[in-house]
Design a protein around this motif. Structure first.
Motif, mmCIF file in Angstrom:
data_model
loop_
_atom_site.group_PDB
_atom_site.id
_atom_site.type_symbol
_atom_site.label_atom_id
_atom_site.label_comp_id
_atom_site.label_asym_id
_atom_site.label_seq_id
_atom_site.Cartn_x
_atom_site.Cartn_y
_atom_site.Cartn_z
ATOM 1 N N LYS A 120 0.827 -1.204 0.000
ATOM 2 C CA LYS A 120 0.000 0.000 0.000
ATOM 3 C C LYS A 120 0.860 1.252 0.000
ATOM 4 C CE LYS A 120 -3.821 2.207 2.454
ATOM 5 N NZ LYS A 120 -4.762 2.125 3.601
ATOM 6 N N ALA A 158 -14.823 11.437 1.086
ATOM 7 C CA ALA A 158 -13.983 10.388 1.663
ATOM 8 C C ALA A 158 -12.597 10.388 1.033
ATOM 9 C CB ALA A 158 -14.657 9.028 1.486
ATOM 10 N N LYS A 162 -9.108 11.076 2.929
ATOM 11 C CA LYS A 162 -8.092 10.026 2.890
ATOM 12 C C LYS A 162 -6.774 10.572 2.376
ATOM 13 C CE LYS A 162 -7.125 5.483 0.883
ATOM 14 N NZ LYS A 162 -7.619 4.434 -0.059
ATOM 15 N N ASP A 170 -5.410 14.606 10.059
ATOM 16 C CA ASP A 170 -6.508 13.690 10.356
ATOM 17 C C ASP A 170 -6.625 13.526 11.868
ATOM 18 O OD1 ASP A 170 -8.570 11.930 9.871
ATOM 19 O OD2 ASP A 170 -7.263 10.216 9.455
ATOM 20 N N PRO A 174 -11.645 7.460 16.150
ATOM 21 C CA PRO A 174 -13.051 7.843 15.908
ATOM 22 C C PRO A 174 -13.656 8.768 16.962
ATOM 23 C CG PRO A 174 -12.746 5.481 15.580
ATOM 24 C CD PRO A 174 -11.488 5.993 16.207
ATOM 25 N N ASN A 213 -16.263 11.532 7.575
ATOM 26 C CA ASN A 213 -15.008 11.278 8.272
ATOM 27 C C ASN A 213 -15.168 10.182 9.315
ATOM 28 O OD1 ASN A 213 -12.300 11.720 8.914
ATOM 29 N ND2 ASN A 213 -12.530 13.938 8.765
ATOM 30 N N ARG A 216 -15.251 6.900 7.574
ATOM 31 C CA ARG A 216 -13.906 6.503 7.144
ATOM 32 C C ARG A 216 -13.107 5.920 8.308
ATOM 33 N NH1 ARG A 216 -9.153 9.034 7.048
ATOM 34 N NH2 ARG A 216 -10.101 10.945 7.849
ATOM 35 N N HIS A 217 -13.195 6.555 9.480
ATOM 36 C CA HIS A 217 -12.473 6.052 10.650
ATOM 37 C C HIS A 217 -13.006 4.696 11.103
ATOM 38 C CE1 HIS A 217 -9.555 9.069 12.078
ATOM 39 N NE2 HIS A 217 -10.291 9.911 11.391
ATOM 40 N N LEU A 218 -14.286 4.465 10.852
ATOM 41 C CA LEU A 218 -14.894 3.187 11.228
ATOM 42 C C LEU A 218 -14.795 2.153 10.107
ATOM 43 C CD1 LEU A 218 -18.057 4.520 13.098
ATOM 44 C CD2 LEU A 218 -15.923 3.664 14.091
ATOM 45 N N LYS A 219 -14.051 2.536 9.049
ATOM 46 C CA LYS A 219 -13.821 1.641 7.895
ATOM 47 C C LYS A 219 -15.128 1.244 7.209
ATOM 48 C CE LYS A 219 -9.553 -0.103 9.957
ATOM 49 N NZ LYS A 219 -8.800 0.998 9.354
ATOM 50 N N VAL A 220 -16.014 2.231 7.083
ATOM 51 C CA VAL A 220 -17.284 2.051 6.364
ATOM 52 C C VAL A 220 -17.257 2.955 5.140
ATOM 53 C CG1 VAL A 220 -19.777 2.418 6.460
ATOM 54 C CG2 VAL A 220 -18.580 1.460 8.440
ATOM 55 N N GLU A 221 -17.589 2.405 3.978
ATOM 56 C CA GLU A 221 -17.631 3.210 2.761
ATOM 57 C C GLU A 221 -18.932 4.001 2.777
ATOM 58 O OE1 GLU A 221 -17.689 5.133 -0.452
ATOM 59 O OE2 GLU A 221 -19.119 3.495 -0.622
#
Length: 278
Positions: A120, A158, A162, A170, A174, A213, A216-221
């Protein structure tokens, strides 16, 4: 069975000045864009619904958009479909040095595996190099320059966040985002008290941006999450419609309390079916 060359030939025929289709001849890059976006969403919709029987057709419709732009480019002497294929292949070979270390698409495949974090990091480094190459003045290049304006607003928010997070701009977790969410909600309430519609819209935009935001922090699109919420609302509202219709009444004849009670029934019915809340 038809092949890709047949599709390219078909496109050329549709755009033939003498014998082509009048509608296709009238199109240009800008007029095709709405169709491209629609076809992309139809692909996403088929995948979300698990409609794999129709997915090849939807993918074909999306591929046709690429063929269409390529035909326009060929007619103007700008590029053609082969250039599109060459460009994306070169880019992906360059962005996967852990798979193609010598830049050879058909090189040896027995390579040591890198960890996902290293892959990555290198991917982002290569993309940053590509952005710098595109800039006339690299020192003036913004980190956000290549994020498309035409993306859906939630998805673009998002991506903006990112990208900024890559340089440390950032929140670390969360919970601070939740604090910011409450702050933005308070500002919406203040704007409502003022009665200034323009200010309300601005503060609501800020609130939505912070919600993205948090997602994104909760890893949800966020785009997918909202699409799922839309689908849930549709199912429950249609439950209400069916229930009211079965009672021989019209929706407009029901009080809000009655409709809200039916909404609760819809939620309970879903929980019984799926075992999930919400």
């Amino acid at each position: 069975m038809y092949r890709l060359d047949d599709l390219l030939h078909l496109m050329a025929r549709l755009r033939d000045p003498q014998s082509g289709c009048p509608w296709d001849l009238a199109q240009d890059y800008a007029s095709i864009v709405p169709h491209t976006l629609e076809e992309a969403y139809e692909v996403a919709d088929a995948i979300e619904r698990g409609d794999f029987a129709h997915l090849p057709g939807e993918l074909g419709d999306l591929l046709f958009q690429v063929v269409y732009y390529s035909q326009l480019g060929r007619e103007e002497g700008r590029f053609d479909f082969a250039a599109v294929v060459d460009g994306i292949t070169r880019k992906l070979v360059r962005r996967h040095p852990h798979v193609f270390p010598d830049g050879d698409l058909y090189g040896a495949a027995d390579l040591p595996q890198l960890d996902e974090a290293a892959i990555k990091r290198r991917w982002e480094e290569i993309k940053a190099e590509e952005r710098a190459e595109k800039a006339a003045a690299p020192e003036q290049l913004s980190l956000l320059d290549d994020i498309p304006q035409a993306l859906p607003a939630l998805s673009r928010a998002a991506k903006l966040q990112k990208r900024a997070a890559q340089v440390g701009f950032d929140w670390p977790a969360p919970l601070p985002v939740l604090d910011k969410l409450q702050e933005e909600l308070d500002e919406v309430l203040e704007a409502m008290a003022e009665g200034d519609q323009e200010h309300i819209a601005e503060e609501l935009g800020d609130l939505l941006f912070v919600v993205v935001n948090l997602a994104r922090h909760l890893k949800v699109e966020p785009e997918a999450a909202l699409r799922a919420a839309n689908g849930k609302f549709e199912r429950r509202f249609q439950f209400i419609e069916r229930a009211v219709r079965a009672s021989g009444r019209a929706l407009g004849d029901c009080s809000l309390d009655e409709l809200d009670a039916l909404w609760g029934e819809a939620k309970r019915a879903e929980r019984q079916q799926t075992g999930c809340g919400g």
